[in-house]
Design a protein around this motif. Structure first.
Motif, PDB file in Angstrom:
ATOM      1  N   PHE A  50       0.846  -1.180   0.000  1.00  0.00           N
ATOM      2  CA  PHE A  50       0.000   0.000   0.000  1.00  0.00           C
ATOM      3  C   PHE A  50       0.880   1.228   0.000  1.00  0.00           C
ATOM      4  O   PHE A  50       1.689   1.409   0.910  1.00  0.00           O
ATOM      5  N   ASN A  51       0.757   2.074  -1.007  1.00  0.00           N
ATOM      6  CA  ASN A  51       1.550   3.315  -1.091  1.00  0.00           C
ATOM      7  C   ASN A  51       3.038   3.053  -0.848  1.00  0.00           C
ATOM      8  O   ASN A  51       3.670   3.721  -0.039  1.00  0.00           O
ATOM      9  N   GLU A  52       3.544   2.055  -1.520  1.00  0.00           N
ATOM     10  CA  GLU A  52       4.944   1.660  -1.456  1.00  0.00           C
ATOM     11  C   GLU A  52       5.374   1.163  -0.065  1.00  0.00           C
ATOM     12  O   GLU A  52       6.550   1.175   0.278  1.00  0.00           O
ATOM     13  N   VAL A  53       4.428   0.742   0.733  1.00  0.00           N
ATOM     14  CA  VAL A  53       4.721   0.147   2.042  1.00  0.00           C
ATOM     15  C   VAL A  53       4.237  -1.294   2.004  1.00  0.00           C
ATOM     16  O   VAL A  53       3.071  -1.559   1.713  1.00  0.00           O
ATOM     17  N   THR A  54       5.135  -2.216   2.293  1.00  0.00           N
ATOM     18  CA  THR A  54       4.777  -3.624   2.303  1.00  0.00           C
ATOM     19  C   THR A  54       4.170  -3.981   3.659  1.00  0.00           C
ATOM     20  O   THR A  54       4.702  -3.616   4.703  1.00  0.00           O
ATOM     21  N   ALA A  55       3.062  -4.681   3.617  1.00  0.00           N
ATOM     22  CA  ALA A  55       2.376  -5.102   4.840  1.00  0.00           C
ATOM     23  C   ALA A  55       1.866  -6.517   4.648  1.00  0.00           C
ATOM     24  O   ALA A  55       1.693  -6.986   3.525  1.00  0.00           O
ATOM     25  N   LYS A  56       1.653  -7.191   5.756  1.00  0.00           N
ATOM     26  CA  LYS A  56       1.091  -8.541   5.715  1.00  0.00           C
ATOM     27  C   LYS A  56      -0.280  -8.511   6.366  1.00  0.00           C
ATOM     28  O   LYS A  56      -0.451  -8.020   7.477  1.00  0.00           O
ATOM     29  N   ARG A  57      -1.253  -9.030   5.620  1.00  0.00           N
ATOM     30  CA  ARG A  57      -2.613  -9.134   6.136  1.00  0.00           C
ATOM     31  C   ARG A  57      -2.756 -10.518   6.770  1.00  0.00           C
ATOM     32  O   ARG A  57      -2.477 -11.534   6.137  1.00  0.00           O
ATOM     33  N   ILE A  58      -3.208 -10.540   8.007  1.00  0.00           N
ATOM     34  CA  ILE A  58      -3.390 -11.795   8.738  1.00  0.00           C
ATOM     35  C   ILE A  58      -4.888 -12.031   8.877  1.00  0.00           C
ATOM     36  O   ILE A  58      -5.609 -11.209   9.433  1.00  0.00           O
ATOM     37  N   ILE A  59      -5.342 -13.153   8.363  1.00  0.00           N
ATOM     38  CA  ILE A  59      -6.761 -13.510   8.436  1.00  0.00           C
ATOM     39  C   ILE A  59      -6.879 -14.754   9.307  1.00  0.00           C
ATOM     40  O   ILE A  59      -6.211 -15.763   9.059  1.00  0.00           O
ATOM     41  N   VAL A  60      -7.704 -14.674  10.330  1.00  0.00           N
ATOM     42  CA  VAL A  60      -7.950 -15.811  11.219  1.00  0.00           C
ATOM     43  C   VAL A  60      -9.426 -16.157  11.127  1.00  0.00           C
ATOM     44  O   VAL A  60     -10.287 -15.301  11.339  1.00  0.00           O
ATOM     45  N   ILE A  61      -9.721 -17.415  10.792  1.00  0.00           N
ATOM     46  CA  ILE A  61     -11.097 -17.886  10.689  1.00  0.00           C
ATOM     47  C   ILE A  61     -11.282 -19.003  11.701  1.00  0.00           C
ATOM     48  O   ILE A  61     -10.539 -19.990  11.690  1.00  0.00           O
ATOM     49  N   VAL A  62     -12.277 -18.854  12.584  1.00  0.00           N
ATOM     50  CA  VAL A  62     -12.575 -19.864  13.592  1.00  0.00           C
ATOM     51  C   VAL A  62     -13.971 -20.409  13.323  1.00  0.00           C
ATOM     52  O   VAL A  62     -14.926 -19.651  13.170  1.00  0.00           O
ATOM     53  N   GLU A  63     -14.070 -21.728  13.272  1.00  0.00           N
ATOM     54  CA  GLU A  63     -15.360 -22.389  13.073  1.00  0.00           C
ATOM     55  C   GLU A  63     -15.724 -23.099  14.369  1.00  0.00           C
ATOM     56  O   GLU A  63     -14.957 -23.919  14.873  1.00  0.00           O
ATOM     57  N   ASP A  64     -16.892 -22.777  14.911  1.00  0.00           N
ATOM     58  CA  ASP A  64     -17.293 -23.376  16.189  1.00  0.00           C
ATOM     59  C   ASP A  64     -17.986 -24.720  15.958  1.00  0.00           C
ATOM     60  O   ASP A  64     -18.215 -25.117  14.811  1.00  0.00           O
TER      61      ASP A  64
END
Length: 156
Positions: free
Chosen positions: A120-134
């Protein structure tokens, strides 16, 4: 005093003559009907609430698991944060503790994580997605971001 005077009813005081004593049969029946209708409505409401009472608990437990995973993954060094980390469960599985062992009390839940590197705008980032199924198969998804804060080996 004669014998007959002993069996006569006592005279009431003038103030007590106009007062009512007790309820009539009609009043009693109406009261019982009203109380019965109110009790039936209350019991049906309580039954519907009790039938759904486990759902909020499962959702709250899922939220706690997802928050714990997200916070733990965000606390890792930027360069160690990828889908190959031991806490990153790409395929899904029961929740694990910090020691990497499955938590027996939570084995009915399933946790999946995805880590996606984006820019994003020349900044590297890591998106962390956590999915929990009950256990009732309801899914809860939390997303967080992690950027490099000047650590060694970070992309510029």
């Amino acid at each position: 005093m004669s014998r007959l005077e002993a069996f006569r009813q006592p005279k009431l005081a003038p103030a007590a003559i106009g007062k009512q004593r007790g309820m009539t049969l009609v009043e009693l029946v109406i009261t019982i009907v009203i109380i019965g209708i109110a009790a039936a409505a209350l019991f049906s409401a309580m039954a519907s609430i009790a039938g759904r009472s486990a759902d909020p608990m499962l959702r709250q437990q899922s939220l706690y698991i997802a928050e714990a995973y997200l916070e733990t993954l965000q606390a890792l060094p930027y360069m160690d944060l990828d889908d190959k980390h031991e806490l990153a469960q790409g395929e899904g599985g029961p929740p694990k503790g910090l020691d990497g062992e499955v938590i027996p009390e939570l084995k009915a839940y399933r946790v999946r994580t995805r880590i996606i590197e984006e820019e994003f705008n020349e900044v590297t980032a890591k998106r962390i997605i956590v999915i929990v199924e009950d256990p009732s198969e309801e899914k809860l998804e939390l997303t967080g971001w992690r950027t490099c804060y000047g650590e060694d080996g970070c992309p510029l």
